[in-house]
Enzyme design. Structure first.
Site, PDB file in Angstrom:
ATOM      1  N   LYS A 127       0.834  -1.196   0.000  1.00  0.00           N
ATOM      2  CA  LYS A 127       0.000   0.000   0.000  1.00  0.00           C
ATOM      3  C   LYS A 127       0.876   1.255   0.000  1.00  0.00           C
ATOM      4  O   LYS A 127       0.698   2.149  -0.833  1.00  0.00           O
ATOM      5  CB  LYS A 127      -0.928   0.024   1.229  1.00  0.00           C
ATOM      6  CG  LYS A 127      -1.936   1.150   1.162  1.00  0.00           C
ATOM      7  CD  LYS A 127      -2.639   1.383   2.480  1.00  0.00           C
ATOM      8  CE  LYS A 127      -1.865   2.357   3.320  1.00  0.00           C
ATOM      9  NZ  LYS A 127      -2.491   2.764   4.563  1.00  0.00           N
ATOM     10  N   ASP A 145      -6.407   0.787   0.648  1.00  0.00           N
ATOM     11  CA  ASP A 145      -6.533   1.024   2.089  1.00  0.00           C
ATOM     12  C   ASP A 145      -7.915   0.562   2.549  1.00  0.00           C
ATOM     13  O   ASP A 145      -8.669  -0.044   1.788  1.00  0.00           O
ATOM     14  CB  ASP A 145      -6.263   2.500   2.424  1.00  0.00           C
ATOM     15  CG  ASP A 145      -7.435   3.398   2.056  1.00  0.00           C
ATOM     16  OD1 ASP A 145      -8.356   2.944   1.336  1.00  0.00           O
ATOM     17  OD2 ASP A 145      -7.454   4.563   2.514  1.00  0.00           O
TER      18      ASP A 145
END
Ligand code: SF4
Length: 225
Positions: A127, A145
């Site tokens: 991420k 996310d």
């Protein structure tokens, strides 16, 4: 809702994304930064807290440690002091100093610009790497996310929409297969903005949602949180 073919789902995804493009015409990263290193550090600091809170501590951090060498040589207690308000300050201080040291030792002082290299840094997963690739280097990246997981699940943009826990790597693979690479970073921004503005975790505001007409979870949220 009757079973939806892949083709119909893809068409619906693009229609819904076109609406998000109108609602959020110029999405941008919510973290304040000027250099790839600053974005990398800010993203590592943003774990388990909000971007807004991170933006309250990074001006001091970046002023005291203006480059990677300074951060690599930082006193951990001073860094902990600065970032204390955002929580998990011990682990986060260790990670940001550690990643600076690794960048100096292994990458000649330059933040690497590939996924393979970025994920070797302390505290950096896919991420964070995707945030840095997309927003600092202009390399297509799709950060997944909690908002992206929730919104793509409720919209059933992915096969495993009911998976608990959701698999962020699979989500990244499935969603990026449906959009051109040049769109990935903004797509992630827009899904995050929609999650923050309307498709809230606890009580999605379906009544005022611009995607309500086609969202399979309108009104119920379908338990995807
Ligand atoms: S209709 Fe409701 S569940 Fe669907 S995207 Fe909008 S806010 Fe989320």
């Amino acid at each position: 809702m009757p079973r939806e073919s892949k083709r119909a789902r893809l068409a619906r995804m693009h229609d819904e994304y076109a609406i998000l493009c109108e609602v959020f015409p110029e999405p941008r990263c919510a973290l304040d930064f000027e250099t790839p290193l600053q974005l990398l550090v800010a993203t590592v600091l943003s774990a388990q807290t909000t971007d807004r809170r991170v933006n309250t501590v990074t001006p001091t951090l970046f002023a005291e440690y203006p480059d990677v060498e300074a951060l690599a040589a930082a006193d951990p207690e001073r860094v902990e002091d600065i970032i204390h308000p955002i929580g998990f300050h011990h682990a986060k201080a260790r990670n940001v100093i550690g990643l600076a040291r690794r960048i100096v030792e292994r990458f000649g002082g330059e933040v690497p610009s590939t996924m393979q290299e970025l994920v070797t840094l302390p505290g950096v997963g896919r991420k964070t790497a995707n945030v840095v690739l997309g927003n600092a280097f202009g390399v297509p990246g799709f950060p997944v996310d909690t908002h992206v997981m929730r919104v793509t699940g409720r919209l059933r943009w992915r096969e495993d929409w009911a998976a608990d826990p959701p698999d962020p790597v699979r989500i990244e693979r499935e969603i990026t297969a449906c959009f051109p690479p040049g769109e990935w970073t903004d797509l992630s921004h827009r899904l995050i903005l929609h999650g923050r503005a309307t498709c809230h975790a606890r009580r999605p505001a379906c009544g005022g949602c611009p995607l309500r007409a086609t969202c399979p979870s309108a009104e119920s949220g379908m338990g995807v949180s």
